[in-house]
Enzyme design. Structure first.
Site, mmCIF file in Angstrom:
data_model
loop_
_atom_site.group_PDB
_atom_site.id
_atom_site.type_symbol
_atom_site.label_atom_id
_atom_site.label_comp_id
_atom_site.label_asym_id
_atom_site.label_seq_id
_atom_site.Cartn_x
_atom_site.Cartn_y
_atom_site.Cartn_z
ATOM 1 N N ASP A 265 0.788 -1.186 0.126
ATOM 2 C CA ASP A 265 -0.023 -0.046 0.036
ATOM 3 C C ASP A 265 0.925 1.322 0.348
ATOM 4 O O ASP A 265 1.659 1.694 1.028
ATOM 5 C CB ASP A 265 -0.960 0.060 1.253
ATOM 6 C CG ASP A 265 -1.951 0.999 1.300
ATOM 7 O OD1 ASP A 265 -1.823 1.798 0.380
ATOM 8 O OD2 ASP A 265 -2.995 1.158 1.955
ATOM 9 N N GLU A 304 -2.195 1.588 -4.902
ATOM 10 C CA GLU A 304 -1.888 2.821 -5.036
ATOM 11 C C GLU A 304 -2.985 3.563 -5.510
ATOM 12 O O GLU A 304 -2.762 4.546 -6.258
ATOM 13 C CB GLU A 304 -0.654 3.194 -5.530
ATOM 14 C CG GLU A 304 -0.158 2.123 -6.774
ATOM 15 C CD GLU A 304 -0.767 2.888 -7.953
ATOM 16 O OE1 GLU A 304 -1.958 2.750 -8.181
ATOM 17 O OE2 GLU A 304 -0.009 3.677 -8.613
ATOM 18 N N TRP A 307 -3.459 5.429 -9.141
ATOM 19 C CA TRP A 307 -2.725 6.613 -9.635
ATOM 20 C C TRP A 307 -1.595 6.355 -10.667
ATOM 21 O O TRP A 307 -1.241 4.922 -10.912
ATOM 22 C CB TRP A 307 -1.578 7.006 -8.499
ATOM 23 C CG TRP A 307 -2.436 7.653 -7.378
ATOM 24 C CD1 TRP A 307 -3.907 8.044 -7.387
ATOM 25 C CD2 TRP A 307 -1.959 8.010 -5.908
ATOM 26 N NE1 TRP A 307 -4.375 8.501 -6.083
ATOM 27 C CE2 TRP A 307 -3.013 8.580 -5.173
ATOM 28 C CE3 TRP A 307 -0.739 8.037 -5.448
ATOM 29 C CZ2 TRP A 307 -2.994 9.055 -4.118
ATOM 30 C CZ3 TRP A 307 -0.631 8.292 -4.098
ATOM 31 C CH2 TRP A 307 -1.648 9.018 -3.512
ATOM 32 N N ASP A 327 -10.521 3.941 -1.490
ATOM 33 C CA ASP A 327 -10.998 3.059 -0.815
ATOM 34 C C ASP A 327 -12.823 2.968 -1.088
ATOM 35 O O ASP A 327 -13.291 3.940 -0.788
ATOM 36 C CB ASP A 327 -10.779 2.993 0.666
ATOM 37 C CG ASP A 327 -9.342 3.084 1.028
ATOM 38 O OD1 ASP A 327 -8.469 2.917 0.254
ATOM 39 O OD2 ASP A 327 -9.064 2.913 2.384
HETATM 40 C C1 GLA Z 1 -5.512 2.068 2.574
HETATM 41 C C2 GLA Z 1 -5.903 0.958 1.640
HETATM 42 C C3 GLA Z 1 -7.003 -0.022 2.462
HETATM 43 C C4 GLA Z 1 -6.285 -0.353 3.682
HETATM 44 C C5 GLA Z 1 -5.869 0.609 4.568
HETATM 45 C C6 GLA Z 1 -5.069 0.376 5.758
HETATM 46 O O1 GLA Z 1 -6.626 3.152 2.716
HETATM 47 O O2 GLA Z 1 -6.606 1.430 0.478
HETATM 48 O O3 GLA Z 1 -7.507 -0.844 1.781
HETATM 49 O O4 GLA Z 1 -5.351 -1.373 3.427
HETATM 50 O O5 GLA Z 1 -4.947 1.781 3.779
HETATM 51 O O6 GLA Z 1 -4.729 1.484 6.442
#
Ligand code: GLA
Length: 513
Positions: A265, A304, A307, A327
């Site tokens: 991530d 990511e 992006w 998300d």
């Molecule tokens: C980001 C990711 C999520 C999760 C959170 C954890 O927001 O996109 O899927 O993994 O981090 O903090």
């Protein structure tokens, strides 16, 4: 006399000492550390008793007060999935506060409380130096995930409020509920497991995850595979340890522990790298190369948020799947927006490399059963990874019927893995058509509007072989689990608001009997 005693008592108090030494203002960078490995940074500004600033991870706006040695901050912006927090602290030295953080839990009605420490740090602690990154060079195919990966991930239901026992119980429930047998293989430990590093620089689990190898062994003993989570940055979104400067070492550690899947991530990488093609591609290439060298086949999941058009280069860096979006949240607007936006980039995924519109929210309670059926149907039509994000231990029969609908899973996992070929908007509704292996197509009738809607498609619009050579069509409703008569010119149905009808149409196998 009493006045004199009070004066003497005040003279001896730490607060008086601070006041006398002319405590510095809080202007500048602060590191906030909570037990079990979370590190976050604040940038604060003080004007008299008024505080302002931001919590850097999510660029949340902080406002508050410093009255004497007592401070209060609240985050008025949105944290992560829309959560808001407060921080109350006591100044124990000019550059240190003891903090109580209170925030809502992930599920409605829950909340959590952390005790942490806030310390002043210099700017270069917050923004470590940029490390050299390799150029994007094609990685050899690791041969994994020829169909979209399926599994379970801790984040959507728990955020970082979970532990080793939760993951073990989930693995048990994956087996007892039938999720494992339905194809949900990877149990993925998202943010919240890591602590700092040992004397040799090896990443370690925190107090809630004391033995990451034993956890992997346990999940494997259930016939499942296990995933782990890290970042190209020094820390991940919630502040737990990331892989910055230790990429090869961490890949070797994950392999030695027996992990089968890495979600990587970006998040904390923003403190080090820029959001340029060079940095995005280089950071993922670096870990892609490290995983390839680790000697263990590990699914590489790029996160990511889409992006730099990651769908165009993710596979090259060694990625098996890549997030195409920010998300998801457990509500219709989020799922609908993300899901249908994917149709713009549906030509990119294929065996071994998949677009990832984020994990499933089915069973988490924020959507209706019709909406969750739409979620599952749309993800299946998109050939998206099916990563459940609910509490598998307590699934209702309805949730089971959605997540474990074998006929819908078969669409997601179809061997041909062809994209949606036709998108036909009908007012607030859409019809999506996707070819399947074996002279078949799947048709999704999605009603995105607020009232039930009569919808229809013509049987002869499906581009099935025009000359059927005496053969006829057969159709099946994949949610009703029933055959549909192929009569008249069109299929017609009234689709509920936010609901879906999913029909598989195939050329009937020729039979002489
Ligand atoms: C980001 C990711 C999520 C999760 C959170 C954890 O927001 O996109 O899927 O993994 O981090 O903090």
């Amino acid at each position: 006399m009493i006045k004199r005693l009070v004066f003497l008592a005040l003279l001896g108090s730490p607060f008086y000492a601070l006041a006398q030494s002319g405590s510095p203002t809080l202007d500048g960078y602060w590191r906030y550390t909570v037990p079990n490995g979370g590190t976050n940074f604040f940038l604060l500004k003080q004007s008299g008793e008024t505080l302002s600033g931001s919590k850097l991870e999510w660029k949340n706006v902080l406002t508050g007060t410093l009255v004497g040695n007592q401070f209060h901050l609240s985050a008025s912006g949105k944290f992560g999935n829309g959560l808001e927090f407060t921080f109350d602290g006591v100044r124990v030295s000019p550059d240190t506060f003891e903090i109580t953080e209170i925030g809502p839990g992930v599920r409605p009605g829950e909340h959590f409380e952390y005790k942490g420490v806030l310390e002043r740090v210099s700017r270069d602690v917050v923004f470590p130096e940029r490390l050299p990154l390799p150029p994007l060079v094609s990685q050899p195919d690791n041969g994994l995930v020829r169909t979209p990966p399926m599994g379970w991930n801790s984040w959507n239901h728990y955020h970082d409020h979970f532990d080793d026992a939760t993951v073990r119980q989930m693995a048990d429930a994956m087996v007892s509920s039938g999720m494992g047998a339905a194809g949900y293989t990877y149990v993925i430990v998202d943010e919240g497991w890591s602590s700092s590093r040992d004397a040799n620089g090896n990443i370690t689990g925190n107090a809630r995850f004391p033995d990451m190898k034993a956890l992997a062994d346990y999940v494997h003993s259930k016939g499942l595979k296990i995933g782990i989570y890290s970042s190209p940055g020094p820390h991940v979104c919630g502040g737990y340890q990331g892989s910055y400067g230790h990429e090869e070492q961490d890949a070797r550690t994950f392999a030695a522990w027996g992990y089968d899947y890495l979600k990587y991530d970006w998040c904390g990488a923003s403190y080090v790298y820029q959001r340029t093609p060079e940095d995005l591609e280089g950071a993922y290439q670096k870990m892609g190369e490290a995983l390839a060298k680790s000697g263990r086949p590990i699914v590489f999941s790029l996160c990511e948020y889409g992006w730099g058009d990651v769908w165009k280069w993710g596979a090259k860096s060694g990625g098996n799947l890549w997030r195409t979006t920010g998300d998801i949240s457990d509500n219709w607007a989020s799922m609908d927006r993300i899901g249908f936006a994917q149709l713009e980039i549906t030509q990119y995924p294929g065996p071994g490399h998949w677009n990832d519109p984020d994990m499933l929210e089915v069973g988490n309670g924020g959507m209706t059963a019709d909406e969750y059926r739409t979620h599952m149907s749309l993800w299946a039509l998109l050939r998206a990874p099916l990563i459940a994000g609910n509490d598998v231990r307590t699934m209702t029969d309805e949730t089971k019927s959605i997540l474990m609908n074998a006929e819908v899973i078969a669409i997601d996992q179809d061997a041909l893995a062809l994209p949606v070929e036709r998108r036909e908007p009908q007012g607030s509704a859409e019809i999506l058509v996707r070819p399947l292996a074996g002279e078949a197509v799947v048709v999704g009738l999605f009603n995105r509007g607020a009232s039930p809607l009569p919808m229809a498609f013509r049987w002869d619009s499906l581009h099935l072989p025009e000359n059927l050579g005496g053969r006829s069509l057969e159709a099946r409703d994949l949610w009703a689990h029933a055959s549909v008569p192929v009569t008249g010119e069109s299929y017609k149905a009234t689709v509920p608001s936010h609901g879906v009808v999913l029909i598989r149409v195939a050329v009937k196998a020729f039979s002489i009997f």
